[in-house]
Motif scaffolding. Structure first.
Motif, PDB file in Angstrom:
ATOM      1  N   UNK A  83       0.819  -1.204   0.000  1.00  0.00           N
ATOM      2  CA  UNK A  83       0.000   0.000   0.000  1.00  0.00           C
ATOM      3  C   UNK A  83       0.861   1.267   0.000  1.00  0.00           C
ATOM      4  N   UNK A  84       0.287   2.357  -0.524  1.00  0.00           N
ATOM      5  CA  UNK A  84       0.967   3.652  -0.444  1.00  0.00           C
ATOM      6  C   UNK A  84       1.255   4.009   1.008  1.00  0.00           C
ATOM      7  N   UNK A  85       0.328   3.644   1.889  1.00  0.00           N
ATOM      8  CA  UNK A  85       0.496   3.979   3.300  1.00  0.00           C
ATOM      9  C   UNK A  85       1.764   3.362   3.878  1.00  0.00           C
ATOM     10  N   UNK A  86       2.007   2.076   3.610  1.00  0.00           N
ATOM     11  CA  UNK A  86       3.192   1.423   4.158  1.00  0.00           C
ATOM     12  C   UNK A  86       4.461   2.006   3.557  1.00  0.00           C
ATOM     13  N   UNK A  87       4.447   2.280   2.262  1.00  0.00           N
ATOM     14  CA  UNK A  87       5.636   2.873   1.637  1.00  0.00           C
ATOM     15  C   UNK A  87       5.929   4.251   2.215  1.00  0.00           C
ATOM     16  N   UNK A  88       4.852   5.034   2.448  1.00  0.00           N
ATOM     17  CA  UNK A  88       5.070   6.368   3.019  1.00  0.00           C
ATOM     18  C   UNK A  88       5.523   6.265   4.479  1.00  0.00           C
ATOM     19  N   UNK A  89       4.877   5.399   5.257  1.00  0.00           N
ATOM     20  CA  UNK A  89       5.258   5.231   6.664  1.00  0.00           C
ATOM     21  C   UNK A  89       6.710   4.775   6.790  1.00  0.00           C
ATOM     22  N   UNK A  90       7.148   3.919   5.877  1.00  0.00           N
ATOM     23  CA  UNK A  90       8.539   3.470   5.926  1.00  0.00           C
ATOM     24  C   UNK A  90       9.493   4.620   5.615  1.00  0.00           C
ATOM     25  N   UNK A  91       9.060   5.562   4.768  1.00  0.00           N
ATOM     26  CA  UNK A  91       9.884   6.739   4.481  1.00  0.00           C
ATOM     27  C   UNK A  91      10.031   7.617   5.720  1.00  0.00           C
ATOM     28  N   UNK A  92       8.933   7.787   6.451  1.00  0.00           N
ATOM     29  CA  UNK A  92       8.974   8.582   7.685  1.00  0.00           C
ATOM     30  C   UNK A  92       9.890   7.909   8.711  1.00  0.00           C
ATOM     31  N   UNK A  93       9.763   6.588   8.837  1.00  0.00           N
ATOM     32  CA  UNK A  93      10.617   5.859   9.774  1.00  0.00           C
ATOM     33  C   UNK A  93      12.085   5.988   9.389  1.00  0.00           C
ATOM     34  N   UNK A  94      12.368   5.911   8.098  1.00  0.00           N
ATOM     35  CA  UNK A  94      13.754   6.003   7.634  1.00  0.00           C
ATOM     36  C   UNK A  94      14.353   7.377   7.929  1.00  0.00           C
ATOM     37  N   UNK A  95      13.548   8.438   7.769  1.00  0.00           N
ATOM     38  CA  UNK A  95      14.032   9.769   8.133  1.00  0.00           C
ATOM     39  C   UNK A  95      14.341   9.823   9.627  1.00  0.00           C
ATOM     40  N   UNK A  96      13.472   9.226  10.436  1.00  0.00           N
ATOM     41  CA  UNK A  96      13.714   9.192  11.872  1.00  0.00           C
ATOM     42  C   UNK A  96      15.012   8.489  12.226  1.00  0.00           C
ATOM     43  N   UNK A  97      15.293   7.367  11.559  1.00  0.00           N
ATOM     44  CA  UNK A  97      16.543   6.640  11.792  1.00  0.00           C
ATOM     45  C   UNK A  97      17.751   7.516  11.483  1.00  0.00           C
ATOM     46  N   UNK A  98      17.667   8.279  10.395  1.00  0.00           N
ATOM     47  CA  UNK A  98      18.781   9.142  10.005  1.00  0.00           C
ATOM     48  C   UNK A  98      18.937  10.313  10.961  1.00  0.00           C
ATOM     49  N   UNK A  99      17.828  10.941  11.363  1.00  0.00           N
ATOM     50  CA  UNK A  99      17.914  12.072  12.272  1.00  0.00           C
ATOM     51  C   UNK A  99      18.415  11.654  13.647  1.00  0.00           C
ATOM     52  N   UNK A 100      18.121  10.435  14.051  1.00  0.00           N
ATOM     53  CA  UNK A 100      18.637   9.920  15.323  1.00  0.00           C
ATOM     54  C   UNK A 100      20.076   9.409  15.195  1.00  0.00           C
ATOM     55  N   UNK A 101      20.556   9.333  13.960  1.00  0.00           N
ATOM     56  CA  UNK A 101      21.833   8.660  13.708  1.00  0.00           C
ATOM     57  C   UNK A 101      21.815   7.299  14.398  1.00  0.00           C
ATOM     58  N   UNK A 102      20.733   6.569  14.155  1.00  0.00           N
ATOM     59  CA  UNK A 102      20.433   5.329  14.859  1.00  0.00           C
ATOM     60  C   UNK A 102      21.479   4.248  14.600  1.00  0.00           C
ATOM     61  N   UNK A 103      21.702   3.441  15.617  1.00  0.00           N
ATOM     62  CA  UNK A 103      22.573   2.273  15.455  1.00  0.00           C
ATOM     63  C   UNK A 103      21.964   1.264  14.481  1.00  0.00           C
ATOM     64  N   UNK A 104      20.683   1.442  14.173  1.00  0.00           N
ATOM     65  CA  UNK A 104      19.971   0.491  13.321  1.00  0.00           C
ATOM     66  C   UNK A 104      19.597   1.109  11.975  1.00  0.00           C
ATOM     67  N   UNK A 105      20.246   2.204  11.598  1.00  0.00           N
ATOM     68  CA  UNK A 105      19.891   2.860  10.338  1.00  0.00           C
ATOM     69  C   UNK A 105      20.365   2.064   9.124  1.00  0.00           C
ATOM     70  N   UNK A 106      21.422   1.276   9.299  1.00  0.00           N
ATOM     71  CA  UNK A 106      21.928   0.403   8.242  1.00  0.00           C
ATOM     72  C   UNK A 106      22.154   1.174   6.932  1.00  0.00           C
ATOM     73  N   UNK A 107      21.434   0.860   5.874  1.00  0.00           N
ATOM     74  CA  UNK A 107      21.656   1.537   4.595  1.00  0.00           C
ATOM     75  C   UNK A 107      20.601   2.622   4.331  1.00  0.00           C
ATOM     76  N   UNK A 108      20.115   3.212   5.386  1.00  0.00           N
ATOM     77  CA  UNK A 108      19.150   4.302   5.225  1.00  0.00           C
ATOM     78  C   UNK A 108      19.761   5.419   4.401  1.00  0.00           C
ATOM     79  N   UNK A 109      18.939   6.052   3.588  1.00  0.00           N
ATOM     80  CA  UNK A 109      19.463   7.036   2.639  1.00  0.00           C
ATOM     81  C   UNK A 109      18.397   8.102   2.365  1.00  0.00           C
ATOM     82  N   UNK A 110      18.796   9.363   2.424  1.00  0.00           N
ATOM     83  CA  UNK A 110      17.857  10.459   2.212  1.00  0.00           C
ATOM     84  C   UNK A 110      17.207  10.403   0.829  1.00  0.00           C
ATOM     85  N   UNK A 111      18.036  10.280  -0.207  1.00  0.00           N
ATOM     86  CA  UNK A 111      17.485  10.293  -1.562  1.00  0.00           C
ATOM     87  C   UNK A 111      16.516   9.138  -1.777  1.00  0.00           C
ATOM     88  N   UNK A 112      16.842   7.991  -1.192  1.00  0.00           N
ATOM     89  CA  UNK A 112      15.992   6.805  -1.321  1.00  0.00           C
ATOM     90  C   UNK A 112      14.635   7.043  -0.660  1.00  0.00           C
TER      91      UNK A 112
END
Length: 605
Positions: free
Chosen positions: A541-570
């Motif tokens: 669903x669009x909802x899951x794809x969008x929610x995953x984008x929000x989560x990924x931004x959160x991982x990057x802003x936290x500089x999370x130990x679990x960000x793995x291959x998180x990427x802004x452009x992605x």
């Protein structure tokens, strides 16, 4: 003749040059200290394009006309407008605002980011204690379902973290990592979930796909949707506005914004609703006794008369507000205290523990608490969150009038009217398919496994039409992952291959949730099985794809130990592709926010 032809050729050339546009560059400094300023927002007023100054205070921005106007804005400084006048290089010296220190965000340094600016503080005199506070977050780790097969947490619909993070980034600064609560960022947005059927107050939806930041892992979505009710079916309300009018609420973004916000809420009230106003500074006082919602001008006039000044006797104000709410209690109605404050309680019971106990005690009377956070520089987010959680209510951070409209007009029912209380979620993972799992966020909402069936243990509340979404990252069996820790083989316990002896029945997990009716004391159970069949990310669903984008931004802003291959452009590309109808423009705003965060981080390193 040759001169005329040369002149005409020159005009054509210049015309094409102007039409094509060119780059303007320069350096931005503090006018007094001459120090370069990092993260200044430079906006072309005509094209609306924005850029940020880099670590050297330098910028480069495109213009299409030599008469374009550039606007330079930076927190703590006066905005400066500059007409280009056909120049290609423009240096700017910004002037500090002559304001109190507590109107600005304080400077902090994060050891993992070295001297990365996450806020600026300027003023004529340092003021002790003026600092924002956030509850420390220890991120959830990956868990082996053999050791802990159950994940249990309290469902929550707070969204304060997102608007607070937005405030940081829009002012050209990175947020404190503990200000980034990923579950609240996800739940800021509404999702297209079918309403519950058969009279149930809540519907549940699950999905499984590949984790975008590590495609060897899976991402499981659990979303609850509360039923909608037309305004005519909403219960009568007994509201008490508890308004902080202490000195810390002076200035723009504080008491003036509180006034505007609450007047918008007044316009939503009906004749059957009632409102009282309690204020607190050095002491608590009653500004307006309980008044019918039909007397809107009387209520608004009382709000207009409010002025800030004095210390902050928050505990006294809360006690007085609950007294009035109890005095005018509406049986089977919506009885609620609405606290508007920066959370800076410094007189009386000011510790988190004592305030928590006070609110917990009062919440048992059937009176809920909604917390509206305002201000910056001394925002006590940690206290605001505690009060809302223990008061059977919700917490929103309001940084502008648009956010006030979202919380108190657009999502009026969800903010103020509960349709299911003590909502808890428990997921049981099947070790035949799951090597390890991690709940993304909800660190402050975790419960013990046995709390799920204990009706005395408080859960979260869901308002009219609200959704609650949680994401789990899963390491499938047989996948080698650096995220999964290892220990030496145990002498006295069976090995994993002997423990996992159940048949592969196609079930990845079973999701259960409990809730009570608003006036009920006994919980009801619903559950759903999640099949071990992940769907390609592009097909969910669009909802899951969008929610995953929000989560990924959160991982990057936290500089999370679990960000793995998180990427802004992605994540930005995925958010753009899953924006959907977006009638209110919130998802488009998120995309701009992610782009600004990406450019801000690039400029700082």
């Amino acid at each position: 003749m040759r001169a005329i032809l040369f002149f005409m050729s020159l005009l054509v050339s210049l015309g094409g040059y102007a039409q094509q546009g060119y780059e303007v560059s320069g350096t931005v400094t503090d006018k007094n200290s001459k120090i370069v300023l990092v993260g200044v927002q430079v906006t072309n007023q005509e094209t609306k394009e924005s850029k940020l100054t880099d670590k050297n205070g330098q910028y480069q921005i495109r213009i299409v006309d030599g008469k374009n106007t550039l606007v330079f804005s930076y927190v703590g400084y006066l905005n400066q407008c500059v007409v280009v006048n056909n120049r290609s290089h423009i240096d700017v010296a910004l002037v500090q605002q002559n304001i109190r220190l507590d109107e600005e965000i304080l400077m902090k340094y994060n050891s993992s980011r070295k001297n990365v600016l996450v806020g600026r503080a300027y003023g004529t005199k340092p003021m002790s204690g003026q600092v924002e506070s956030y509850q420390k977050i220890k991120e959830n780790k990956f868990i082996d379902p053999i050791q802990e097969p159950l994940s249990t947490f309290s469902a929550d619909v707070d969204a304060a973290s997102y608007s607070n993070v937005r405030r940081f980034i829009n002012s050209g600064n990175l947020p404190d990592k503990d200000a980034v609560r990923i579950e609240e960022m996800i739940n800021y947005f509404q999702y297209q979930i079918a309403a519950p059927k058969s009279g149930e107050p809540v519907n549940i939806v699950t999905e499984l796909t590949k984790a975008p930041w590590n495609t060897n892992h899976e991402l499981m979505r659990v979303t609850l949707k509360a039923r909608d009710l037309p305004s005519g079916q909403l219960k009568a309300s007994n509201l008490v506005f508890l308004i902080d009018v202490s000195g810390s609420m002076m200035g723009p973004g504080r008491l003036p914004l509180v006034k505007s916000s609450l007047k918008m809420l007044i316009d939503q009230l009906r004749d059957v609703d009632r409102v009282a106003i309690v204020t607190y500074a050095g002491a608590a006082s009653v500004k307006l006794e309980s008044t019918s919602g039909k007397d809107k001008m009387k209520i608004k006039s009382a709000i207009d008369e409010l002025e800030a000044g004095g210390s902050t006797a928050g505990a006294a104000g809360i006690k007085r507000a609950y007294e009035i709410a109890n005095r005018h209690f509406i049986k089977d109605g919506n009885n609620r205290v609405i606290l508007a404050s920066d959370g800076d309680f410094n007189v009386g019971e000011s510790s988190d523990e004592s305030m928590e106990e006070l609110i917990r005690k009062e919440s048992k009377s059937g009176i809920s608490l909604t917390v509206l956070g305002y201000g910056m520089g001394n925002l006590k987010d940690s206290k605001m969150e505690v009060l809302a959680n223990k008061g059977h209510g919700n917490y929103a951070y309001i940084d502008n009038i648009s956010e006030a409209r979202k919380a108190l007009v657009t999502e009026f029912g969800g903010t103020l009217f509960t349709v299911a209380k003590d909502v808890k979620i428990q997921v049981e993972f099947n070790p035949s398919y799951v090597q390890a799992y991690r709940l993304v966020g909800y660190e402050n909402r975790l419960l013990e496994a046995e709390d799920f069936n204990n009706d005395k243990e408080m859960g979260g509340d869901m308002g009219v039409g609200h959704t609650v979404t949680a994401l789990y990252e899963i390491v499938p069996v047989g996948i080698a992952s650096d995220m999964v820790g290892t220990v030496d083989a145990l002498k006295y316990q069976q090995q994993r291959k002997n423990q996992v002896n159940m048949k592969k029945n196609g079930e990845l997990a079973t999701v259960k949730f409990r809730y009570k009716e608003p006036e009920g004391q006994k919980s009801r159970l619903q559950q759903q099985v999640v099949a071990a069949k992940p769907i390609a990310l592009n097909n969910v669903s669009e909802d899951l794809r969008f929610a995953s984008s929000v989560a990924e931004l959160g991982l990057l802003l936290r500089n999370s130990d679990f960000k793995q291959k998180s990427d802004f452009d992605q994540l930005i590309a995925r958010a753009k592709a899953s924006k959907g109808a977006d009638e209110e423009g919130y998802r488009a705003e998120f995309i701009r926010l992610a782009e600004n965060a990406r450019d801000l981080i690039k400029a700082m390193y």
